[in-house]
Enzyme design. Structure first.
Site, PDB file in Angstrom:
ATOM      1  N   SER A  74       0.854  -1.194   0.000  1.00 22.22           N
ATOM      2  CA  SER A  74       0.000   0.000   0.000  1.00 22.22           C
ATOM      3  C   SER A  74       0.890   1.245   0.000  1.00 22.22           C
ATOM      4  O   SER A  74       2.097   1.148   0.276  1.00 22.22           O
ATOM      5  CB  SER A  74      -0.854  -0.026   1.278  1.00 22.22           C
ATOM      6  OG  SER A  74      -1.406   1.236   1.566  1.00 22.22           O
ATOM      7  N   TYR A 115      -3.733  -0.622  10.027  1.00 22.47           N
ATOM      8  CA  TYR A 115      -3.520  -0.825   8.588  1.00 22.47           C
ATOM      9  C   TYR A 115      -2.101  -0.390   8.209  1.00 22.47           C
ATOM     10  O   TYR A 115      -1.383  -1.095   7.497  1.00 22.47           O
ATOM     11  CB  TYR A 115      -4.575  -0.034   7.806  1.00 22.47           C
ATOM     12  CG  TYR A 115      -4.583  -0.304   6.321  1.00 22.47           C
ATOM     13  CD1 TYR A 115      -5.229  -1.423   5.797  1.00 22.47           C
ATOM     14  CD2 TYR A 115      -3.949   0.561   5.428  1.00 22.47           C
ATOM     15  CE1 TYR A 115      -5.238  -1.671   4.434  1.00 22.47           C
ATOM     16  CE2 TYR A 115      -3.956   0.315   4.060  1.00 22.47           C
ATOM     17  CZ  TYR A 115      -4.609  -0.796   3.565  1.00 22.47           C
ATOM     18  OH  TYR A 115      -4.618  -1.046   2.203  1.00 22.47           O
TER      19      TYR A 115
HETATM   20  P1  NAP Z   1     -11.959  -4.970  -1.023  1.00 23.56           P
HETATM   21  O1  NAP Z   1     -12.774  -4.753  -2.239  1.00 23.56           O
HETATM   22  O2  NAP Z   1     -12.509  -4.644   0.322  1.00 23.56           O
HETATM   23  O3  NAP Z   1     -11.405  -6.456  -1.043  1.00 23.56           O
HETATM   24  C1  NAP Z   1     -10.767  -7.045   0.066  1.00 23.56           C
HETATM   25  C2  NAP Z   1     -10.700  -8.532  -0.174  1.00 23.56           C
HETATM   26  O4  NAP Z   1     -10.111  -9.158   0.979  1.00 23.56           O
HETATM   27  C3  NAP Z   1     -12.096  -9.129  -0.335  1.00 23.56           C
HETATM   28  O5  NAP Z   1     -12.042 -10.210  -1.216  1.00 23.56           O
HETATM   29  C4  NAP Z   1     -12.373  -9.594   1.074  1.00 23.56           C
HETATM   30  O6  NAP Z   1     -13.351 -10.593   1.154  1.00 23.56           O
HETATM   31  C5  NAP Z   1     -11.006 -10.133   1.445  1.00 23.56           C
HETATM   32  N1  NAP Z   1     -10.933 -10.328   2.893  1.00 23.56           N
HETATM   33  C6  NAP Z   1     -10.994  -9.394   3.857  1.00 23.56           C
HETATM   34  N2  NAP Z   1     -10.955  -9.976   5.075  1.00 23.56           N
HETATM   35  C7  NAP Z   1     -10.856 -11.315   4.860  1.00 23.56           C
HETATM   36  C8  NAP Z   1     -10.789 -12.447   5.699  1.00 23.56           C
HETATM   37  N3  NAP Z   1     -10.823 -12.338   7.028  1.00 23.56           N
HETATM   38  N4  NAP Z   1     -10.696 -13.673   5.129  1.00 23.56           N
HETATM   39  C9  NAP Z   1     -10.682 -13.820   3.789  1.00 23.56           C
HETATM   40  N5  NAP Z   1     -10.753 -12.780   2.949  1.00 23.56           N
HETATM   41  C10 NAP Z   1     -10.836 -11.541   3.467  1.00 23.56           C
HETATM   42  O7  NAP Z   1     -10.669  -4.059  -1.100  1.00 23.56           O
HETATM   43  P2  NAP Z   1      -9.476  -3.989  -2.167  1.00 23.56           P
HETATM   44  O8  NAP Z   1      -9.175  -2.547  -2.301  1.00 23.56           O
HETATM   45  O9  NAP Z   1      -9.754  -4.794  -3.360  1.00 23.56           O
HETATM   46  O10 NAP Z   1      -8.313  -4.627  -1.295  1.00 23.56           O
HETATM   47  C11 NAP Z   1      -7.492  -5.691  -1.743  1.00 23.56           C
HETATM   48  C12 NAP Z   1      -6.095  -5.500  -1.171  1.00 23.56           C
HETATM   49  O11 NAP Z   1      -5.525  -4.318  -1.728  1.00 23.56           O
HETATM   50  C13 NAP Z   1      -6.074  -5.305   0.349  1.00 23.56           C
HETATM   51  O12 NAP Z   1      -4.942  -5.960   0.888  1.00 23.56           O
HETATM   52  C14 NAP Z   1      -5.913  -3.800   0.484  1.00 23.56           C
HETATM   53  O13 NAP Z   1      -5.315  -3.458   1.690  1.00 23.56           O
HETATM   54  C15 NAP Z   1      -5.014  -3.521  -0.686  1.00 23.56           C
HETATM   55  N6  NAP Z   1      -4.968  -2.131  -1.129  1.00 23.56           N
HETATM   56  C16 NAP Z   1      -6.081  -1.478  -1.569  1.00 23.56           C
HETATM   57  C17 NAP Z   1      -5.969  -0.160  -2.012  1.00 23.56           C
HETATM   58  C18 NAP Z   1      -7.131   0.616  -2.542  1.00 23.56           C
HETATM   59  O14 NAP Z   1      -6.972   1.807  -2.804  1.00 23.56           O
HETATM   60  N7  NAP Z   1      -8.282   0.031  -2.752  1.00 23.56           N
HETATM   61  C19 NAP Z   1      -4.738   0.485  -1.967  1.00 23.56           C
HETATM   62  C20 NAP Z   1      -3.627  -0.214  -1.492  1.00 23.56           C
HETATM   63  C21 NAP Z   1      -3.751  -1.517  -1.084  1.00 23.56           C
HETATM   64  P3  NAP Z   1     -14.901 -10.159   1.423  1.00 23.56           P
HETATM   65  O15 NAP Z   1     -15.428  -9.639   0.127  1.00 23.56           O
HETATM   66  O16 NAP Z   1     -15.513 -11.414   1.885  1.00 23.56           O
HETATM   67  O17 NAP Z   1     -14.872  -9.092   2.486  1.00 23.56           O
END
Ligand code: NAP
Length: 253
Positions: free
Chosen positions: A145, A158
């Site tokens: 991130s 986080y």
């Molecule tokens: P998201 O749409 O909220 O997706 C998060 C994913 O992680 C979902 O598939 C969620 O499953 C899964 N997850 C969360 N808790 C879990 C658990 N206890 N067991 C199994 N699966 C779990 O958000 P995203 O933005 O795509 O995030 C994906 C990754 O990218 C994360 O590591 C996040 O920190 C990172 N990231 C995101 C951004 C951004 O701007 N969006 C920036 C930097 C890094 P559910 O659907 O069941 O909740």
């Protein structure tokens, strides 16, 4: 046979949190480059399955709540049983809690650290043991991130988890590069997913964020496709311990 160094035909990629957002985008990018997909998570990845199969790839869904390390052994056993191997591991599943540091609860600390950092480490360990045991090597890609580099605000656990994940990426690269495993990370900038819904709903924060992205727009999960295929493929065989920002220029500002 393809001569492209980015070709993933015949490879198996295990992606955590592939049902939505960035994980879904990464799974589709890898499938597009030729990989079969093992999706690991707590929600059924229905749309991802349809899209991966439409690309002609094999798809296996394994249910696991990664807020605990308990399901990891079974997940790895099942992935090997059904697909025969895993060549690429993407530690993408992640969660976030927002609260002032003065009020931050122990639950909000533990849930985020356990999912984003502890499970990512122990899943990497379980997969690497097999890869090394079989003498085949592989690719591990952690989803870091901007808060692997910056402090952030109101997201203490986080920031700790993503800064820790950057450190673990380098540590594992040091230990496993000699064993044929490339460990690297992608650091996405501000990507339009559930994770950032609250930020985008807050007009002031949304305007502030957009104002410092040189590319002039929020990222989409698709924007990470090239980076993940590169780090998953032979094209990156001499890349170890890198944390590749895909951020529309945010860090350059
Ligand atoms: P998201 O749409 O909220 O997706 C998060 C994913 O992680 C979902 O598939 C969620 O499953 C899964 N997850 C969360 N808790 C879990 C658990 N206890 N067991 C199994 N699966 C779990 O958000 P995203 O933005 O795509 O995030 C994906 C990754 O990218 C994360 O590591 C996040 O920190 C990172 N990231 C995101 C951004 C951004 O701007 N969006 C920036 C930097 C890094 P559910 O659907 O069941 O909740």
């Amino acid at each position: 046979m393809s001569t492209s160094p980015f070709d993933l035909s015949g490879k198996v990629a295990l992606v955590t949190g592939a049902n939505t957002g960035i994980g879904q985008g990464l799974a589709l990018a890898l499938a597009g480059a030729g990989a079969d997909i093992v999706a690991v998570g707590r929600s059924e990845p229905v749309a991802t399955e349809t899209a991966v199969k439409a690309l002609g790839r094999r798809f296996l869904s394994l249910s696991a709540d990664l807020s605990s390390v308990d399901p990891i052994r079974a997940v790895v056993d099942q992935a090997w049983q059904v697909m025969g191997k895993v060549d690429i591991l993407i530690n993408n599943a992640g969660t976030i809690r927002r609260s002032d540091a003065l009020d931050f609860s122990e639950t909000d600390w533990d849930q985020v650290i356990d999912t984003n950092l502890k499970s990512a480490f122990f899943l990497s360990q379980a997969v690497a043991r097999r890869m090394i045991g079989e003498g085949r090597g592989g690719k591990i890609i952690n989803i870091a991130s901007m808060l692997s580099f910056q402090g952030g605000i109101r997201v203490a656990s986080y920031t700790a988890s993503k800064s820790g994940l950057a450190g673990i990426t380098r540590l594992l690269a040091n230990e496993w590069a000699p064993k044929g495993i490339n460990v690297n990370a992608i650091a996405p900038g501000y990507i339009s997913t559930n994770n950032t819904q609250q930020l985008r709903d807050d007009e002031t924060r949304s305007r502030e964020i957009l104002g410092r992205i040189p590319a002039g727009r929020w990222g989409q999960p698709d924007d990470l496709a090239g980076a993940v295929v590169f780090l998953a493929s032979a094209a990156s065989d001499y890349v170890h311990g890198a944390i590749l920002p895909v951020d529309g220029g945010w860090l350059a500002r």
